[in-house]
Design a protein around this motif. Sequence first.
Motif, PDB file in Angstrom:
ATOM      1  N   LYS A  52      14.578 -17.655  16.355  1.00  0.00           N
ATOM      2  CA  LYS A  52      13.242 -18.158  16.031  1.00  0.00           C
ATOM      3  C   LYS A  52      12.225 -17.017  16.107  1.00  0.00           C
ATOM      4  O   LYS A  52      12.126 -16.333  17.131  1.00  0.00           O
ATOM      5  N   SER A  57      12.055 -13.861  22.782  1.00  0.00           N
ATOM      6  CA  SER A  57      13.342 -13.177  22.604  1.00  0.00           C
ATOM      7  C   SER A  57      13.404 -12.441  21.272  1.00  0.00           C
ATOM      8  O   SER A  57      13.986 -11.357  21.179  1.00  0.00           O
ATOM      9  N   GLN A  87       9.814 -18.540  27.592  1.00  0.00           N
ATOM     10  CA  GLN A  87       9.440 -17.757  28.773  1.00  0.00           C
ATOM     11  C   GLN A  87       7.939 -17.848  29.051  1.00  0.00           C
ATOM     12  O   GLN A  87       7.520 -17.885  30.200  1.00  0.00           O
TER      13      GLN A  87
HETATM   14  C1  LIG Z   1      20.111 -27.304  21.662  1.00  0.00           C
HETATM   15  C2  LIG Z   1      19.218 -26.164  21.329  1.00  0.00           C
HETATM   16  C3  LIG Z   1      19.682 -25.147  20.502  1.00  0.00           C
HETATM   17  C4  LIG Z   1      18.867 -24.064  20.156  1.00  0.00           C
HETATM   18  N1  LIG Z   1      19.340 -23.089  19.318  1.00  0.00           N
HETATM   19  C5  LIG Z   1      18.529 -22.054  18.997  1.00  0.00           C
HETATM   20  C6  LIG Z   1      18.972 -21.030  18.122  1.00  0.00           C
HETATM   21  O1  LIG Z   1      20.094 -21.023  17.634  1.00  0.00           O
HETATM   22  N2  LIG Z   1      18.101 -20.024  17.829  1.00  0.00           N
HETATM   23  C7  LIG Z   1      16.831 -19.970  18.361  1.00  0.00           C
HETATM   24  O2  LIG Z   1      16.093 -19.023  18.081  1.00  0.00           O
HETATM   25  N3  LIG Z   1      16.390 -20.924  19.191  1.00  0.00           N
HETATM   26  C8  LIG Z   1      17.205 -21.948  19.523  1.00  0.00           C
HETATM   27  N4  LIG Z   1      16.749 -22.916  20.362  1.00  0.00           N
HETATM   28  C9  LIG Z   1      15.378 -22.805  20.859  1.00  0.00           C
HETATM   29  C10 LIG Z   1      15.216 -21.744  21.938  1.00  0.00           C
HETATM   30  O3  LIG Z   1      16.093 -21.984  23.015  1.00  0.00           O
HETATM   31  C11 LIG Z   1      13.752 -21.740  22.376  1.00  0.00           C
HETATM   32  O4  LIG Z   1      12.953 -21.381  21.287  1.00  0.00           O
HETATM   33  C12 LIG Z   1      13.481 -20.815  23.552  1.00  0.00           C
HETATM   34  O5  LIG Z   1      12.488 -21.459  24.323  1.00  0.00           O
HETATM   35  C13 LIG Z   1      12.931 -19.443  23.207  1.00  0.00           C
HETATM   36  O6  LIG Z   1      12.617 -18.798  24.432  1.00  0.00           O
HETATM   37  P1  LIG Z   1      11.765 -17.447  24.513  1.00  0.00           P
HETATM   38  O7  LIG Z   1      10.417 -17.707  23.884  1.00  0.00           O
HETATM   39  O8  LIG Z   1      11.660 -17.199  26.005  1.00  0.00           O
HETATM   40  O9  LIG Z   1      12.528 -16.403  23.796  1.00  0.00           O
HETATM   41  C14 LIG Z   1      17.560 -23.994  20.690  1.00  0.00           C
HETATM   42  C15 LIG Z   1      17.084 -25.017  21.532  1.00  0.00           C
HETATM   43  C16 LIG Z   1      17.901 -26.089  21.844  1.00  0.00           C
HETATM   44  C17 LIG Z   1      17.359 -27.179  22.714  1.00  0.00           C
END
Ligand SMILES: Cc1cc2nc3c(=O)[nH]c(=O)nc-3n(C[C@H](O)[C@H](O)[C@H](O)COP(=O)(O)O)c2cc1C
Length: 160
Positions: A52, A57, A87
């Motif tokens: 994302k 990240s 985070q």
């Molecule tokens: C079941 C599930 C699957 C996920 N898969 C992804 C993924 O494949 N790629 C991604 O970028 N975020 C994915 N997410 C969302 C991230 O875990 C979320 O955006 C995360 O809070 C990012 O953290 P950060 O901002 O600390 O990097 C998923 C969330 C869930 C609940």
Amino acid sequence: MLDEQAKKTILRMIPHGIYVCGVKDGEDVNGFTASWVMQASFVPPLVVNCVKQDSKSHAMIEASGVFSLSVLAAGQKDLAQTFFKPQRRVGNKFEDVEFYLGQETGCPIISDALGYVECKVVGAVQKGDHTVYVGEVIGAGVHREGEPLLLESTGWQYGG
Ligand SMILES: Cc1cc2nc3c(=O)[nH]c(=O)nc-3n(C[C@H](O)[C@H](O)[C@H](O)COP(=O)(O)O)c2cc1C
């Protein structure tokens, strides 16, 4: 015209695992729950990991060019939950989670995961709201035996 409902129903039928993607930027470490992960080549060994673009990240992978993927075990839904919050909202996600830094990349690896791969980014496609990172697997390790955690078993959805 795209049938939105059919698109959602069908895309959600694609099976997924659940991983913790470990990232770093200098001394700073972070991780997020990832499900859009798959293999992409035998030689060299490649995986794709879709991240994302507005996540912390993502910025860290852009800065470091590396990531790890820890494979969670079937009982580790709580661990996955710890890592799916941003985070900026929850602070240090590794605070109560045992981890170590991978030898090849310095990215955090969950000690209690089934195992991990460490990857160096060798390509990236930035088209939609996620970047498709192509990672070359430059390190791997097995911690223990077990069945991997599958998205379908959690009742959660990510996609569609
Ligand atoms: C079941 C599930 C699957 C996920 N898969 C992804 C993924 O494949 N790629 C991604 O970028 N975020 C994915 N997410 C969302 C991230 O875990 C979320 O955006 C995360 O809070 C990012 O953290 P950060 O901002 O600390 O990097 C998923 C969330 C869930 C609940």
